[in-house]
Enzyme design. Structure first.
Site, PDB file in Angstrom:
ATOM      1  N   SER A 145       0.880  -1.079  -0.053  1.00 27.56           N
ATOM      2  CA  SER A 145       0.007  -0.036  -0.122  1.00 27.56           C
ATOM      3  C   SER A 145       0.839   1.272   0.068  1.00 27.56           C
ATOM      4  CB  SER A 145      -0.966   0.094   1.207  1.00 27.56           C
ATOM      5  OG  SER A 145      -1.526   1.258   1.466  1.00 27.56           O
ATOM      6  N   TYR A 158      -2.357  -0.080  10.375  1.00 25.88           N
ATOM      7  CA  TYR A 158      -2.510  -0.579   8.983  1.00 25.88           C
ATOM      8  C   TYR A 158      -1.287  -0.103   8.119  1.00 25.88           C
ATOM      9  CZ  TYR A 158      -3.843  -0.974   4.285  1.00 25.88           C
ATOM     10  OH  TYR A 158      -3.796  -1.259   2.729  1.00 25.88           O
TER      11      TYR A 158
END
Length: 246
Positions: A145, A158
């Protein structure tokens, strides 16, 4: 792409980016293991679409946090279908939290996200490596990501877990060379169910996008196939974020 049918495993393969990658690989002639943990209905829908298009696929319920379950799944796919060429580590989870609110982060959030997003990818690579080594052109692709590059995302746990996955990519590239290439694709915002109900937060996190668009899962799948085939690349983190970080 191979002249004879070979096999690919896609974790989190029933929804979003994983679904798009599973479909793209099947259209290239691969037998695809569509791995899911909770999204059985979505995985079965993906399987049906692949089969309707004349492809070969099977869905497998496997929690990537469970090392023994992962080993059993990979062994079954490799033994039933033959040459394993690609592993795509796409399975991931997140928590949507106010980014600056450190008090909202509980220990169990760290444990849950690391177990899936980092250890889960390692479990799959560990189980698949002996089979991948037997197949020329084998590759592992981790779906990271842009949050792992910028440190800014849906939550601190995250973003940190994705940064760890990017680091794992480099370590695996060294450990598995020269037989297996290992790369990572780091998307920016993608139109998936993750952002349902959080669209305003997505726009805030992405800032100003030079291309003035949000990626689709199909965009990311196209780039994923490019990385899987890139014979001169290993240990690389490729950003696909519409100019977000330029």
């Amino acid at each position: 792409m191979p002249n004879q049918q070979q096999t690919a495993i896609v974790t989190g393969g029933g929804t979003g980016i994983g679904r798009a990658i599973s479909l793209a690989l099947a259209r290239r002639g691969f037998a695809v293991g569509v791995i899911y943990a909770r999204s059985q209905t979505d995985a079965e829908d993906t399987l049906r679409q692949i089969e309707q298009e004349g492809g070969t696929a099977r869905s497998f319920a496997t929690d990537v946090r469970d090392r023994q379950a992962v080993q059993a799944m990979v062994r079954q796919i490799a033994e039933d279908w033959g040459p394993l060429r690609y592993l795509v580590n796409n399975a991931a989870i997140t928590r949507q939290l106010p980014f600056a609110d450190l008090g909202a982060i509980e220990d169990e959030m760290w444990e849950e996200l690391y177990a899936t997003n980092v250890k889960g990818a390692f479990h799959c690579a560990q189980a698949a490596a002996p089979y991948l080594r037997q197949t020329p052109g084998a590759a592992i692709l981790n779906i990271g990501s842009i949050a792992g590059e910028t440190g800014y995302g849906s939550s601190i746990p995250y973003a940190t877990s994705k940064a760890a996955l990017h680091g794992l990519t480099r370590s695996l590239a060294r450990a598995l060379a020269p037989e297996i290439r290992v790369n990572c694709l780091a998307p920016g915002a993608v139109e998936t169910r993750w952002w349902a109900g959080h669209e305003d937060n997505m726009r805030r996190l992405t800032g100003s996008l030079l291309l003035q668009r949000i990626s689709t899962p199909e965009d990311i799948a196209e780039t994923a196939l490019m990385l899987l085939e890139a014979r001169s690349m290993t240990g690389q983190i490729l950003r696909a974020e519409n100019g977000q970080t330029l």
